[in-house]
Design a protein around this motif. Sequence first.
Motif, short mmCIF file in Angstrom:
data_model
loop_
_atom_site.label_atom_id
_atom_site.label_comp_id
_atom_site.label_asym_id
_atom_site.label_seq_id
_atom_site.Cartn_x
_atom_site.Cartn_y
_atom_site.Cartn_z
N LEU A 94 10.31 3.49 -35.26
CA LEU A 94 9.26 2.87 -34.45
C LEU A 94 9.67 1.49 -33.97
N VAL A 95 10.25 0.71 -34.86
CA VAL A 95 10.68 -0.63 -34.47
C VAL A 95 11.79 -0.56 -33.43
N GLY A 96 12.72 0.39 -33.61
CA GLY A 96 13.80 0.53 -32.64
C GLY A 96 13.31 0.90 -31.27
N VAL A 97 12.35 1.84 -31.20
CA VAL A 97 11.78 2.22 -29.91
C VAL A 97 11.07 1.02 -29.27
N GLY A 98 10.31 0.28 -30.09
CA GLY A 98 9.62 -0.89 -29.56
C GLY A 98 10.57 -1.95 -29.06
N ALA A 99 11.67 -2.18 -29.80
CA ALA A 99 12.64 -3.19 -29.38
C ALA A 99 13.32 -2.83 -28.08
N MET A 100 13.50 -1.53 -27.81
CA MET A 100 14.20 -1.12 -26.60
C MET A 100 13.27 -0.96 -25.40
N THR A 101 11.97 -0.80 -25.63
CA THR A 101 11.07 -0.49 -24.51
C THR A 101 10.06 -1.58 -24.21
N LEU A 102 9.65 -2.36 -25.19
CA LEU A 102 8.60 -3.36 -24.98
C LEU A 102 9.19 -4.67 -24.47
#
Length: 434
Positions: A398-406
């Motif tokens: 979840l953190v990885g997806v957030g770091a790459m998209t947000l």
Amino acid sequence: MSGETSHQAHIGPYRLLSRLGGGTGDVHRAAGPDGRDVAIRLLPPGAAPDVARMREVLSPYVADVLDGEAAGPRPYVVFRFVPGRPLAETVAGQGPMSGDALRRMAFGLAKALAAIHLTGLAHGELGPGTVLVVDDAPVVVDFALTAGADAGDDVSAWAATVAFAATGRPDAPAEALPADLRPLVAAASHPDPAARPSAAELAEASSRLKLPAAAPAPRPAEAPAPSAPAAPPGPAAPGPAAERETAAHETAAHDMAVTLGWARLLAAMVVVAGVGVVIMLPIAGLVLTLVAVTLLRVAGTTARGWAWAFGRTLLTVPYAAVFTVAVPLGLAAASAVGGKLDSLTACAFGAGAGAAVLWTAPGVSAPRRQLERMFLPVARRPRAVAAAVVGLGVLCLLVGVGAMTLTPSFSPTYGLQRTLESSMDRLQHAVNRV
């Protein structure tokens, strides 16, 4: 080992059999309520050994702590009885060690200290008197009994103990040591404790040592040659007890390796999640990272406190700042080749790189190691470690997806956010014009 019969019949549920030696308090051989052979170290009044943490030390090169009493008028610690001779007696009787025997001694002592340090403890009294030799391998006893000890002191004591094993003298000059061993002993004896290698690094380096065996003593010329040399006695076959002990050591070593592997994986996942949070929230994330690594340093030291931990963290800030600045500049330079660079994202990745340095980088390992120690109790239980891996794995995803998209948020310093964005845009334009 034999000794004088103690005047005191029992300590707790243990029946005292004989006195074995001195040191930090007296040590007695005793029999447990189940008949097990143990060694009990009686400590001075007021001593407060951390028995629970001492029992977490698992290594074939460290005597297991089975029980203990930290409170009461006479504290004591119960160790597995080790039927060996102190290193001092071994060297006195057989002479200095060399070749494979010396390599095994250096490696085993380093592995023992690494296992002790992994729990946040330190030995404090490592030396020829607290190392027993069993089947040509060291077993460390009487660890974590003194206050104020730390890992750096243990590493220096490793150097003195290995030098003693090699020469019979703890203060032997460097030229008296085998050439391959000299750099390790010199590094472990460095005046600055922070510059000394860790016990784990010593173990890795010791395992690769190639030490020459001592030359056999020349035979006196006047001694007559025997007419019929007797056949040398063959090696004694190990008995069932020795086989069981060897198997137990191997099992303990395997279990420890597995446990450490899981603890390292869980610690790495926490670091990955922490870096991802910093990329999403650079300012708040960096502040939280500084607080976290400082707290871990405080928890991981046995002799120093807040001032030392805060000072060590401050020393790593310039190191981290270099990466925090270098990564956005590198991304800006790369944008000249092609592609569009988002200024805030570049700055956020720089903050993430700085956070990674604060957690773990060459020369910065204390916070990560303390995380590993904290995960040891979880890593020993299969169900708990499985749940932790799944939970942290989901968090990292979840953190990885957030770091790459947000879009990164530099809250609460929005003025800094505008300044960074403007500066990076100007830098990108300048690079593109070149």
